[in-house]
Design a protein around this motif. Sequence first.
Motif, PDB file in Angstrom:
ATOM      1  N   HIS A 105      -5.166   9.114  -2.561  1.00 17.59           N
ATOM      2  CA  HIS A 105      -6.055   8.796  -1.451  1.00 17.59           C
ATOM      3  C   HIS A 105      -6.135   7.281  -1.276  1.00 17.59           C
ATOM      4  O   HIS A 105      -6.315   6.548  -2.252  1.00 17.59           O
ATOM      5  N   GLY A 106      -5.956   6.815  -0.062  1.00 12.73           N
ATOM      6  CA  GLY A 106      -6.002   5.382   0.232  1.00 12.73           C
ATOM      7  C   GLY A 106      -4.652   4.703   0.202  1.00 12.73           C
ATOM      8  O   GLY A 106      -4.502   3.610   0.737  1.00 12.73           O
ATOM      9  N   ASP A 107      -3.647   5.335  -0.410  1.00 11.41           N
ATOM     10  CA  ASP A 107      -2.294   4.778  -0.412  1.00 11.41           C
ATOM     11  C   ASP A 107      -1.538   5.279   0.812  1.00 11.41           C
ATOM     12  O   ASP A 107      -1.975   6.198   1.497  1.00 11.41           O
ATOM     13  N   GLU A 108      -0.396   4.696   1.075  1.00 10.68           N
ATOM     14  CA  GLU A 108       0.456   5.084   2.194  1.00 10.68           C
ATOM     15  C   GLU A 108       1.802   5.548   1.646  1.00 10.68           C
ATOM     16  O   GLU A 108       2.207   5.141   0.561  1.00 10.68           O
ATOM     17  N   SER A 109       2.496   6.379   2.427  1.00 12.62           N
ATOM     18  CA  SER A 109       3.788   6.870   1.951  1.00 12.62           C
ATOM     19  C   SER A 109       4.869   5.813   2.092  1.00 12.62           C
ATOM     20  O   SER A 109       5.703   5.637   1.218  1.00 12.62           O
ATOM     21  N   THR A 110       4.871   5.087   3.188  1.00 14.02           N
ATOM     22  CA  THR A 110       5.889   4.076   3.469  1.00 14.02           C
ATOM     23  C   THR A 110       5.436   3.280   4.680  1.00 14.02           C
ATOM     24  O   THR A 110       4.271   3.307   5.041  1.00 14.02           O
ATOM     25  N   GLU A 111       6.340   2.589   5.334  1.00 12.64           N
ATOM     26  CA  GLU A 111       6.053   1.962   6.614  1.00 12.64           C
ATOM     27  C   GLU A 111       6.933   2.630   7.658  1.00 12.64           C
ATOM     28  O   GLU A 111       7.883   3.330   7.319  1.00 12.64           O
ATOM     29  N   TYR A 112       6.626   2.437   8.937  1.00 11.87           N
ATOM     30  CA  TYR A 112       7.446   3.042   9.981  1.00 11.87           C
ATOM     31  C   TYR A 112       8.873   2.530   9.849  1.00 11.87           C
ATOM     32  O   TYR A 112       9.108   1.337   9.667  1.00 11.87           O
ATOM     33  N   HIS A 113       9.820   3.451   9.897  1.00 10.21           N
ATOM     34  CA  HIS A 113      11.222   3.073   9.774  1.00 10.21           C
ATOM     35  C   HIS A 113      12.096   4.115  10.471  1.00 10.21           C
ATOM     36  O   HIS A 113      11.629   5.177  10.833  1.00 10.21           O
ATOM     37  N   LYS A 121       0.837  -1.203   0.000  1.00  7.69           N
ATOM     38  CA  LYS A 121       0.000   0.000   0.000  1.00  7.69           C
ATOM     39  C   LYS A 121       0.874   1.255   0.000  1.00  7.69           C
ATOM     40  O   LYS A 121       0.374   2.356  -0.129  1.00  7.69           O
ATOM     41  N   GLY A 122       2.176   1.079   0.164  1.00  7.32           N
ATOM     42  CA  GLY A 122       3.125   2.195   0.150  1.00  7.32           C
ATOM     43  C   GLY A 122       3.453   2.578  -1.285  1.00  7.32           C
ATOM     44  O   GLY A 122       4.475   2.143  -1.830  1.00  7.32           O
TER      45      GLY A 122
END
Length: 93
Positions: A52-60, A26-27
Amino acid sequence: SASPLLKADAIAAMDEIRRVHLLNKKGIRNYKALGDAVGMRDIGIHLVRINHGDESTEYHTHYCDEEFVYILSGRGITEKRAAIRHGTLPVTS
């Protein structure tokens, strides 16, 4: 060699690069590499658009550098669940 001046019309004309994160499907980020366009080698500057609905990345975490995001429009949620919106500058180090 790259010009040290990048005007708005040149940025608008740049092709977007679409990237899907390897660990988060989803990133999905659509970006323009502004730093590359002006010949920067040590600092990356990107204009990123997230649908909209997508994510930038994951926590890192970065151990040797800092990262910041300035939100031009829209809204989102940080990894610590804080609401952010345009005009916000969340910084991680």
